[in-house]
Design a protein around this motif. Structure first.
Motif, PDB file in Angstrom:
ATOM      1  N   CYS A 181      12.167 -30.960  23.765  1.00 30.17           N
ATOM      2  CA  CYS A 181      10.739 -31.168  23.529  1.00 30.17           C
ATOM      3  C   CYS A 181      10.166 -32.001  24.675  1.00 30.17           C
ATOM      4  CB  CYS A 181      10.551 -31.898  22.203  1.00 30.17           C
ATOM      5  SG  CYS A 181       8.871 -32.495  21.998  1.00 30.17           S
ATOM      6  N   ASN A 189       7.949 -34.077  24.629  1.00 27.60           N
ATOM      7  CA  ASN A 189       7.632 -35.435  24.195  1.00 27.60           C
ATOM      8  C   ASN A 189       8.906 -36.245  23.947  1.00 27.60           C
ATOM      9  OD1 ASN A 189       6.073 -37.591  23.498  1.00 27.60           O
ATOM     10  ND2 ASN A 189       5.532 -36.845  21.450  1.00 27.60           N
ATOM     11  N   ARG A 190      10.048 -35.685  24.320  1.00 30.53           N
ATOM     12  CA  ARG A 190      11.321 -36.390  24.189  1.00 30.53           C
ATOM     13  C   ARG A 190      12.063 -36.446  25.524  1.00 30.53           C
ATOM     14  NH1 ARG A 190      14.038 -36.974  19.421  1.00 30.53           N
ATOM     15  NH2 ARG A 190      12.796 -36.681  17.546  1.00 30.53           N
ATOM     16  N   GLY A 232       9.017 -39.321  21.395  1.00 24.21           N
ATOM     17  CA  GLY A 232       8.778 -38.340  20.340  1.00 24.21           C
ATOM     18  C   GLY A 232       7.674 -38.801  19.400  1.00 24.21           C
ATOM     19  N   CYS A 233       7.228 -37.892  18.552  1.00 22.02           N
ATOM     20  CA  CYS A 233       6.214 -38.229  17.549  1.00 22.02           C
ATOM     21  C   CYS A 233       6.835 -39.182  16.531  1.00 22.02           C
ATOM     22  CB  CYS A 233       5.725 -36.966  16.851  1.00 22.02           C
ATOM     23  SG  CYS A 233       5.182 -35.710  18.024  1.00 22.02           S
ATOM     24  N   TYR A 242       6.862 -39.367  13.429  1.00 17.53           N
ATOM     25  CA  TYR A 242       7.397 -38.815  12.171  1.00 17.53           C
ATOM     26  C   TYR A 242       8.512 -37.796  12.398  1.00 17.53           C
ATOM     27  CZ  TYR A 242       4.506 -35.054  13.816  1.00 17.53           C
ATOM     28  OH  TYR A 242       3.967 -34.078  14.619  1.00 17.53           O
ATOM     29  N   CYS A 243       8.906 -37.567  13.651  1.00 14.20           N
ATOM     30  CA  CYS A 243       9.759 -36.412  13.962  1.00 14.20           C
ATOM     31  C   CYS A 243      11.210 -36.607  13.525  1.00 14.20           C
ATOM     32  CB  CYS A 243       9.734 -36.149  15.465  1.00 14.20           C
ATOM     33  SG  CYS A 243      10.810 -34.787  15.953  1.00 14.20           S
ATOM     34  N   ASN A 278      13.825 -33.438  13.376  1.00 20.31           N
ATOM     35  CA  ASN A 278      14.078 -31.994  13.315  1.00 20.31           C
ATOM     36  C   ASN A 278      15.235 -31.644  12.392  1.00 20.31           C
ATOM     37  OD1 ASN A 278      12.742 -29.852  15.449  1.00 20.31           O
ATOM     38  ND2 ASN A 278      12.313 -31.980  15.936  1.00 20.31           N
ATOM     39  N   TYR A 302      12.205 -28.137  17.522  1.00 22.43           N
ATOM     40  CA  TYR A 302      11.662 -28.726  18.749  1.00 22.43           C
ATOM     41  C   TYR A 302      10.494 -27.889  19.296  1.00 22.43           C
ATOM     42  CZ  TYR A 302      15.586 -31.772  18.217  1.00 22.43           C
ATOM     43  OH  TYR A 302      16.463 -32.685  17.695  1.00 22.43           O
ATOM     44  N   THR A 303      10.472 -27.581  20.602  1.00 24.91           N
ATOM     45  CA  THR A 303       9.299 -26.921  21.203  1.00 24.91           C
ATOM     46  C   THR A 303       9.758 -25.592  21.783  1.00 24.91           C
ATOM     47  OG1 THR A 303       8.291 -29.063  21.686  1.00 24.91           O
ATOM     48  CG2 THR A 303       7.454 -27.174  22.911  1.00 24.91           C
ATOM     49  N   ARG A 331       4.118 -26.718  20.853  1.00 26.52           N
ATOM     50  CA  ARG A 331       3.025 -27.667  21.038  1.00 26.52           C
ATOM     51  C   ARG A 331       1.852 -26.970  21.731  1.00 26.52           C
ATOM     52  NH1 ARG A 331       4.158 -33.257  21.808  1.00 26.52           N
ATOM     53  NH2 ARG A 331       2.734 -33.223  23.581  1.00 26.52           N
ATOM     54  N   ARG A 355       1.599 -38.259  19.741  1.00 25.83           N
ATOM     55  CA  ARG A 355       1.753 -36.824  20.007  1.00 25.83           C
ATOM     56  C   ARG A 355       1.752 -36.516  21.505  1.00 25.83           C
ATOM     57  NH1 ARG A 355       3.703 -32.795  17.194  1.00 25.83           N
ATOM     58  NH2 ARG A 355       2.363 -31.374  18.331  1.00 25.83           N
TER      59      ARG A 355
HETATM   60  S1  SF4 Z   1       7.439 -33.350  16.185  1.00 26.28           S
HETATM   61 FE1  SF4 Z   1       7.644 -31.678  17.669  1.00 26.28          FE
HETATM   62  S2  SF4 Z   1       6.410 -32.365  19.431  1.00 26.28           S
HETATM   63 FE2  SF4 Z   1       6.860 -34.198  18.204  1.00 26.28          FE
HETATM   64  S3  SF4 Z   1       8.732 -35.090  19.095  1.00 26.28           S
HETATM   65 FE3  SF4 Z   1       9.339 -33.756  17.374  1.00 26.28          FE
HETATM   66  S4  SF4 Z   1       9.799 -31.778  18.339  1.00 26.28           S
HETATM   67 FE4  SF4 Z   1       8.570 -32.954  19.806  1.00 26.28          FE
END
Ligand code: SF4
Length: 190
Positions: A30, A32-33, A41-42, A44-45, A47, A88-89, A120, A157
């Protein structure tokens, strides 16, 4: 009376029979990671919480789908499937050919009629939108989460609401159905 079109109604406009999403984990990371746009990362993430046991990236996309199908096929022999690139993305690769190979591999599995790609909104280049039209059927699900930039900042985000608007407009122009994931009740929202 329904005041909105639910997901089953939407699928019924595109397919004759009952459809089931089957999650696959193609081993994406991702942005964002991995440092592309962020590292934390977000907020709340997790996976792992939404990846079924059979979705392990060490196994091929076709193997994961075959195992996922077994679970439903005994009970619903006529069920058809959509491969759901969820973890993930699922567009995060500079190599569009590699991405297309994975999506095509999913569509080649017996009983799989198309793919749903979770990603995303800042991760959908025009060249990929163009190539996605090669697939028998495709839908893109964007993680929008909120329309408020202050909330998007709060949950880390690392993209804005305007990124979401831009992705939806371009996806619609490409003739590809898309949906948004939104989270109700995020901190600071009523
Ligand atoms: S929620 Fe999605 S965009 Fe956010 S850190 Fe997790 S995988 Fe990445």
């Amino acid at each position: 009376m329904k005041y909105y079109k639910d997901f089953a109604d939407f699928l019924a406009e595109h397919f004759d029979g009952k459809m089931q999403k089957l999650s696959v984990n193609a081993g994406f990371t991702c942005p964002n990671r991995d440092g592309t746009v962020g590292t934390g990362g977000c907020t709340y993430c997790n996976n792992q919480s939404f990846s079924p046991e059979y979705c392990r990236p060490l196994r091929s996309v076709a193997e994961q789908l075959a195992e996922g199908k077994q679970f439903f096929a005994r009970k619903y022999p006529s069920m058809r499937y959509l491969a759901y690139f969820q973890a993930y993305t699922s567009t995060h690769s500079a190599d569009v050919d590699r991405l297309m190979d994975l999506y095509h591999e999913a569509c080649s599995v017996d009983g799989v009629d198309g793919v749903i790609i979770g990603t995303r909104p800042d991760c959908m280049p025009d060249i990929l939108l163009e190539r996605l039209r090669e697939l028998p059927w495709v839908m893109v699900e964007y993680g929008a989460e909120s329309s408020h930039d202050t909330t998007l900042d709060r949950i880390n985000r690392c993209h804005s609401w305007s990124d979401t608007v831009d992705a939806v407009v371009r996806t619609h122009r490409a003739g590809i159905p898309c949906g948004l994931h939104l989270i109700n009740g995020l901190p600071g929202e009523n």
